[in-house]
Scaffold this active site. Structure first.
Site, mmCIF file in Angstrom:
data_model
loop_
_atom_site.group_PDB
_atom_site.id
_atom_site.type_symbol
_atom_site.label_atom_id
_atom_site.label_comp_id
_atom_site.label_asym_id
_atom_site.label_seq_id
_atom_site.Cartn_x
_atom_site.Cartn_y
_atom_site.Cartn_z
ATOM 1 N N ASP A 234 54.228 103.559 25.219
ATOM 2 C CA ASP A 234 55.559 103.843 24.958
ATOM 3 C C ASP A 234 55.692 105.588 23.677
ATOM 4 O O ASP A 234 55.059 105.890 22.990
ATOM 5 C CB ASP A 234 56.294 102.879 23.515
ATOM 6 C CG ASP A 234 56.993 102.565 23.789
ATOM 7 O OD1 ASP A 234 57.656 101.582 24.208
ATOM 8 O OD2 ASP A 234 57.908 102.965 22.536
ATOM 9 N N ARG B 29 70.809 93.377 22.549
ATOM 10 C CA ARG B 29 70.590 94.854 23.538
ATOM 11 C C ARG B 29 72.276 94.411 23.955
ATOM 12 O O ARG B 29 72.769 93.112 24.048
ATOM 13 C CB ARG B 29 70.017 94.708 24.684
ATOM 14 C CG ARG B 29 68.551 95.316 24.136
ATOM 15 C CD ARG B 29 67.579 95.496 25.159
ATOM 16 N NE ARG B 29 67.216 94.230 25.774
ATOM 17 C CZ ARG B 29 66.672 93.723 26.317
ATOM 18 N NH1 ARG B 29 65.677 95.308 27.524
ATOM 19 N NH2 ARG B 29 66.236 92.784 26.692
ATOM 20 N N ARG C 260 78.460 68.902 43.370
ATOM 21 C CA ARG C 260 78.870 70.326 43.584
ATOM 22 C C ARG C 260 79.213 71.428 42.852
ATOM 23 O O ARG C 260 79.292 72.356 43.074
ATOM 24 C CB ARG C 260 79.185 70.413 45.150
ATOM 25 C CG ARG C 260 78.358 69.565 46.135
ATOM 26 C CD ARG C 260 78.216 69.417 47.406
ATOM 27 N NE ARG C 260 79.981 68.606 47.121
ATOM 28 C CZ ARG C 260 79.969 67.689 47.654
ATOM 29 N NH1 ARG C 260 79.117 67.018 47.410
ATOM 30 N NH2 ARG C 260 81.198 67.281 47.591
ATOM 31 N N HIS D 42 81.587 66.771 38.796
ATOM 32 C CA HIS D 42 81.634 66.448 40.470
ATOM 33 C C HIS D 42 80.029 67.110 40.822
ATOM 34 O O HIS D 42 79.208 67.852 40.472
ATOM 35 C CB HIS D 42 82.697 67.352 40.722
ATOM 36 C CG HIS D 42 82.392 67.895 42.561
ATOM 37 N ND1 HIS D 42 81.564 68.092 42.904
ATOM 38 C CD2 HIS D 42 83.722 67.278 43.489
ATOM 39 C CE1 HIS D 42 82.345 67.604 44.012
ATOM 40 N NE2 HIS D 42 83.497 67.915 44.871
ATOM 41 N N LYS E 140 67.825 90.993 43.033
ATOM 42 C CA LYS E 140 67.421 91.502 41.194
ATOM 43 C C LYS E 140 68.991 91.222 40.833
ATOM 44 O O LYS E 140 69.525 91.206 40.194
ATOM 45 C CB LYS E 140 66.678 91.911 40.935
ATOM 46 C CG LYS E 140 67.242 92.645 39.645
ATOM 47 C CD LYS E 140 66.153 91.454 38.663
ATOM 48 C CE LYS E 140 66.924 91.386 37.512
ATOM 49 N NZ LYS E 140 66.367 91.861 36.239
ATOM 50 N N TYR F 108 72.842 88.850 21.236
ATOM 51 C CA TYR F 108 73.358 88.567 23.242
ATOM 52 C C TYR F 108 72.683 87.260 22.859
ATOM 53 O O TYR F 108 73.297 86.297 23.667
ATOM 54 C CB TYR F 108 73.150 89.174 23.898
ATOM 55 C CG TYR F 108 71.944 88.811 24.532
ATOM 56 C CD1 TYR F 108 72.041 88.384 26.027
ATOM 57 C CD2 TYR F 108 71.080 89.974 24.325
ATOM 58 C CE1 TYR F 108 71.446 87.888 26.759
ATOM 59 C CE2 TYR F 108 69.744 89.627 25.419
ATOM 60 C CZ TYR F 108 69.956 88.600 26.593
ATOM 61 O OH TYR F 108 69.282 88.517 27.712
ATOM 62 N N CYS G 168 70.389 92.659 30.919
ATOM 63 C CA CYS G 168 71.290 92.924 32.864
ATOM 64 C C CYS G 168 72.683 91.978 33.028
ATOM 65 O O CYS G 168 72.579 93.559 33.621
ATOM 66 C CB CYS G 168 69.763 91.838 33.414
ATOM 67 S SG CYS G 168 67.707 91.875 33.074
#
Length: 412
Positions: free
Chosen positions: A30, A318, A243, A241, A203, A310, A257
């Site tokens: 790092d 982040r 689905r 429901h 991804k 978050y 992400c």
């Protein structure tokens, strides 16, 4: 096997810990001298169940060492951040490229290099592979290069790194095979071998799928607030429901992400990826939506903010929408912040933030916020009002007014 992991953050450090647990020699690299010094004392800097004990044991057994520079190894895994370029939403590969250059002096024939950082489609083929070719390596013959994205949930990273399926995207089939042998040291999930570009887009699409569905829920919340319908009831009824699975609306989307990866796809085909961009715009609009409703609840006064992470029950802040909300409200209100998962000398305890406050604003779904001390709230607050943007508080005493995404229409 000796493994060198570049980047000791939320993904790199757990990955390094699991390799060391699996009888590998591990070097964790790092750029932060403070992080390196602490890790070599067995002190971790992220909140993740199980990580602290693993690293401490690995340091004591000398199977893990932290370093500011790479070392020779059998496999090199790159787990550095990939932000997006604000001007055109493209993937900023600066940290990945720097990491690739940093390991070149230590590479030997038959080494495997794995990019775990989330990157835009075609990045490995077009921008990363040439770096190693220019250094004299032939990819697939004397150096094996693959993109193997992480697919984990904060708070469950140690479990999911082991048990989730893993996409292994090789530049060549032999590259994929060699990378799968590296992850075979500890991964129990299925190792799915494919091309690098397929792994890259898979991804990005996993996170885009979630971002789009969150945007649908957030748009529904806005619609319901305008036309006078309880959004939470609508979601509950619709999800009966077999689905249908509508997500829960919230204050916006955070994390490294979901808030970023959809842009990598959009930047590749902006004229086509219209739904993806609209979903990003919708989720980015939620901090403004929260602030607009705060101003309807109270015109001025003191706001006790609960949570800036978050993700609930983690210290991961982040891209957290909480920071934008706080920034927008701070010019008109006195803002005090409480988050039991984040160390910050400016943050206060629960008793302190609610004292004489006019509004409690819940911005994170930590377990600590799901059952608050309502007697204390009634006695300490100037006006006992709660605005729960995460919809986690189910019932409050009659003396306390609760707003969530089910009853915001009452403010119109």
């Amino acid at each position: 096997m000796k493994v060198c992991v570049i980047g000791q953050g939320y993904i790199g450090l757990p990955t390094a810990a699991l390799f060391s647990k699996s009888h590998c020699k591990v070097v964790g690299v790092d750029i932060s001298e403070k992080i390196i010094n602490n890790l070599n004392k067995g002190i971790v800097h992220i909140e993740e169940p199980g990580i602290g004990e693993l690293i401490k044991n690995a340091v004591e057994k000398k199977t893990y060492v932290a370093s500011l520079t790479p070392q020779k190894a059998d496999a090199f895994i790159i787990t550095v951040p990939t932000p997006y370029v604000i001007e055109n939403y493209s993937c900023d590969l600066t940290y990945v490229i720097d990491a690739c250059h940093s390991i070149i002096p230590f590479l030997e024939e038959e080494n495997t290099v794995i990019i775990e950082s989330t990157i835009a489609p075609m990045s490995t083929d077009e921008q990363i592979k040439p770096i190693f070719e220019e250094a004299g390596f032939t990819i697939g013959k004397d150096l094996y290069l693959a993109h193997c994205p992480e697919r984990v949930l904060p708070g469950q990273i140690m479990y999911e790194l082991v048990n989730n399926n893993r996409i292994i995207g090789g530049i060549t089939p032999e590259c994929a095979k060699k990378a799968s042998e590296v992850y075979g040291k500890f991964v129990k999930g299925e190792l799915i071998l494919t091309e690098a570009k397929t792994a890259e887009l898979s991804k990005c699409m996993e996170n885009t799928f979630r971002d789009v569905n969150i945007a649908l829920a957030n748009e529904l919340a806005k619609i319901c607030a305008k036309i006078g319908v309880n959004a939470l009831d609508v979601i509950e009824m619709a999800n009966k429901h077999p689905r249908v699975n509508l997500h829960s609306p919230g204050p916006g989307v955070g994390g490294h992400c979901l808030a970023i990866d959809p842009y990598f796809i959009y930047a590749k085909a902006p004229e086509t990826a219209k739904i993806i961009k609209l979903a990003r715009d919708t989720n980015n609009s939620m901090p403004d939506f929260v602030c607009e409703n705060v101003k309807k609840i109270i015109k001025k006064g003191k706001i006790a903010v609960l949570g800036v992470s978050y993700k609930g029950n983690t210290d991961d802040d982040r891209e957290s929408p909480a920071y934008e909300i706080i920034s927008k409200l701070s010019s008109d209100y006195d803002i005090l912040i409480h988050d039991p998962h984040i160390e910050n000398p400016n943050y206060l305890n629960f008793n302190e933030v609610i004292k004489d406050s006019d509004l409690i604003l819940v911005l994170c779904d930590h377990d600590e916020f799901k059952n608050l001390d309502y007697d204390l709230i009634k006695n300490s607050m100037k006006n006992p009002i709660i605005f729960d943007t995460k919809n986690i508080i189910k019932e409050v005493p009659s003396e306390i007014k609760l707003y969530n995404y089910g009853n915001l229409y009452e403010l119109n």
